[in-house]
Structure formats: structure tokens, C-alpha cells
Scaffold this active site. Structure first.
Site, short mmCIF file in Angstrom:
data_model
loop_
_atom_site.label_atom_id
_atom_site.label_comp_id
_atom_site.label_asym_id
_atom_site.label_seq_id
_atom_site.Cartn_x
_atom_site.Cartn_y
_atom_site.Cartn_z
CG ASN A 9 -1.69 1.24 1.43
OD1 ASN A 9 -1.79 2.07 0.53
ND2 ASN A 9 -2.28 1.39 2.61
CE LYS A 11 0.01 3.37 4.78
NZ LYS A 11 0.12 3.51 6.21
CG HIS A 98 -5.64 1.78 5.51
ND1 HIS A 98 -5.19 2.74 6.39
CD2 HIS A 98 -4.61 0.92 5.31
CE1 HIS A 98 -3.92 2.47 6.69
NE2 HIS A 98 -3.55 1.37 6.06
CD GLU A 100 -2.83 5.44 6.91
OE1 GLU A 100 -2.89 5.51 5.66
OE2 GLU A 100 -1.85 4.94 7.52
CD GLU A 170 -3.33 -2.73 7.62
OE1 GLU A 170 -2.20 -2.93 7.13
OE2 GLU A 170 -4.02 -1.73 7.38
N GLY A 176 2.84 2.11 10.84
CA GLY A 176 3.78 3.21 10.66
C GLY A 176 4.48 3.63 11.93
CB SER A 216 5.72 -1.80 11.99
OG SER A 216 5.25 -0.49 12.23
C1 PEP Z 1 -0.64 0.06 6.43
O1 PEP Z 1 -0.84 1.26 6.51
O2 PEP Z 1 -1.46 -0.69 5.89
C2 PEP Z 1 0.60 -0.46 7.01
C3 PEP Z 1 0.65 -1.72 7.34
O3 PEP Z 1 1.61 0.45 7.18
P1 PEP Z 1 3.07 0.14 7.76
O4 PEP Z 1 3.56 -1.12 7.10
O5 PEP Z 1 3.88 1.34 7.35
O6 PEP Z 1 2.93 0.00 9.22
#
Ligand code: PEP
Length: 253
Positions: A9, A11, A98, A100, A170, A176, A216
Site C-alpha cells: 500500500n 498510500k 483502511h 487511515e 492491522e 507506521g 510495521s
Molecule cells: C498500512 O498502513 O497498511 C501499514 C501496514 O503500514 P506500515 O507497514 O507502514 O505500518
């Protein structure tokens, strides 16, 4: 055997040229490595780059996903992109719900459900995100939160429709932040989610559902996360922006 999926992703990152360089880097890495034959790589760039990324390769390398879709069919919805538009560009997957989008754009479980319906109507596989925020985890409410998101967002589907869905767990506190869920924490919730699917649709459907971990995930921790029986891959944010890191994760199976 259910599919292992590693989805990147991107973003809201990368200019057009940077995005082009990144796909080209991923292709180079793919030439050098052998992917497990059951692993599907998916790249989810921003909308304006979907065609450029799609033009890079055939499905044997990777599939292409969008990061969002409208919950409406068509018409006067300035700035929105419909499932029909994605289908007309041969887009295979789309991320929905997601954290966000839930946090910044007020995407509710009801909106998630409508987006999933739109995608399925046009033959696009939804990657539906769920996961608790830190306060919910600290209060021990992660199971309730995930159950509500899955039930309200997805359990109106028929078993056949549900068979097209990919789930991404998630934990929001891990996205992040550099803080990854432990393999035990990931497995615990993934098994819980699979249990919910067993209750609703039966074991056969649950056994075929890919449940990805996101938060992460890096080349250094992917192997131990993916070693869990109910972790079927990852939704990758930050580490998907570097070809080597992304492919380091994709080859962790
Ligand atoms: C995400 O936003 O779906 C995600 C997993 O981000 P990150 O890997 O940067 O934690």
C-alpha cells in the site's frame, strides 16, 4: 490451499517518475528471486498511477490494486472513483476500510459494507482492513472491535461473495509506528477472525480465506509473522516503498 498474499500500500507517496522507478525496481527484484508458487504479490499505487503500474507486467508477476473506491455507483460525486471505473482498467484488488480512511475520512462499517458490495459487483477483490486502536487494545477490547468491523462490514455477504474477500488485520498502534504485533498477538487475532468466519460460513469457506497482517511488517520480522498458521501474508505500508524491502517480505514464505 489458501493464497499467500503480500500487498504493498503506497498510500499518498511518490511522484510519477519515482513510482515508475519503484515498479521497475520491483520487477528487477522479481527477476532475481523465486517466489513461492502460492504467493501473490499485489501493488496498490495511488489512482493516477494505476495504469502505469498495470502496464508493467502480466499477472504472473503481480496484480494491481486500488487503495480506495466510492460506495456509490456513478454520477455527481466529485473526486470519487467508482468500482466500474476500476473494473474498466482491469484492476484486480482494492483496499477498503483502511484505518487511515476510517480515522480521517469517517469511513464507517456501513460505508465499508457498501464499498465491498460495489467491488464485488464489478469482480474486484476487496482487501478489507480491521484492527483496534491502542486504547482499545489496552482495555482488552480488540476482539470486540474486530468482531464488529467484520460482522458489520462483511457478514451481509453470501458465502460465495465472501469467498472473494481478503481480510487484513492491522492493529492501528502498529501502523507506521515501528511497533509490530508479536507473532503470538497476530496469530491470536487471526485465529479469532477465522473462527468468526467458521461460525458464519463454515470451515470450508474459512479455510480458503486469506487473512493478512499489517503493521510495521519488514523483511526482518516477516518470516516469524508469516510462520503462524493463520497469517496468510501481509499488507505492507512503509516497507513497500523500497523494492528490496518489499520483495524481502514477499519472499518470506
Ligand atoms: C498500512 O498502513 O497498511 C501499514 C501496514 O503500514 P506500515 O507497514 O507502514 O505500518
Amino acid at each position: 490451499m489458501r493464497k499467500h498474499i503480500v500487498a504493498g500500500n503506497w498510500k499518498m507517496n511518490k511522484t510519477f517518475q519515482e513510482a515508475d522507478d519503484l515498479v521497475s525496481g520491483i520487477m528487477d527484484e522479481m527477476e532475481k528471486t523465486t517466489l513461492d508458487s502460492n504467493t501473490q504479490v499485489v501493488i496498490c499505487p495511488p489512482f493516477p498511477y494505476l495504469e502505469m503500474v498495470s502496464d508493467y507486467g502480466d499477472d504472473s508477476y503481480f496484480m494491481v490494486g486500488a487503495q480506495n473506491v466510492s460506495d456509490q455507483e456513478s454520477g455527481a460525486y466529485t473526486g470519487e472513483v467508482s468500482a466500474a471505473m476500476l473494473e474498466s482498467m482491469d484492476i484486480d484488488y482494492c483496499i477498503v476500510g483502511h484505518s487511515e480512511r476510517r480515522a480521517y475520512y469517517h469511513e464507517t462499517d456501513e460505508i465499508v459494507a457498501r464499498k465491498v458490495d460495489q467491488l464485488l459487483k464489478y469482480g474486484i477483490k476487496p482487501i478489507v482492513c480491521c484492527g483496534e486502536v491502542l486504547e482499545e487494545r489496552e482495555a482488552g477490547r480488540q476482539f470486540d472491535v474486530v468482531k464488529r468491523q467484520i460482522t458489520d462490514g462483511l457478514f451481509h455477504l453470501t458465502a460465495e461473495q465472501f469467498g472473494e474477500v481478503v481480510i487484513a488485520y492491522e492493529p492501528v498502534w502498529a501502523i507506521g509506528t515501528g511497533k509490530t504485533a508479536t507473532p503470538e498477538q497476530a496469530q491470536e487475532i487471526h485465529a479469532f477472525i477465522r473462527g468468526l468466519i467458521v461460525e458464519k460460513y463454515g470451515k470450508e469457506v474459512a479455510d480458503e480465506t486469506s487473512i493478512l497482517y499489517g503493521g510495521s511488517c519488514k523483511p526482518g520480522n516477516a518470516k516469524e509473522l508469516f510462520a503462524n498458521p493463520d497469517v496468510d501474508g501481509g499488507l505492507i505500508g512503509g516497507a513497500s516503498l523500497k523494492a528490496e524491502d518489499f520483495m524481502g517480505i514477499a519472499t518470506a514464505f
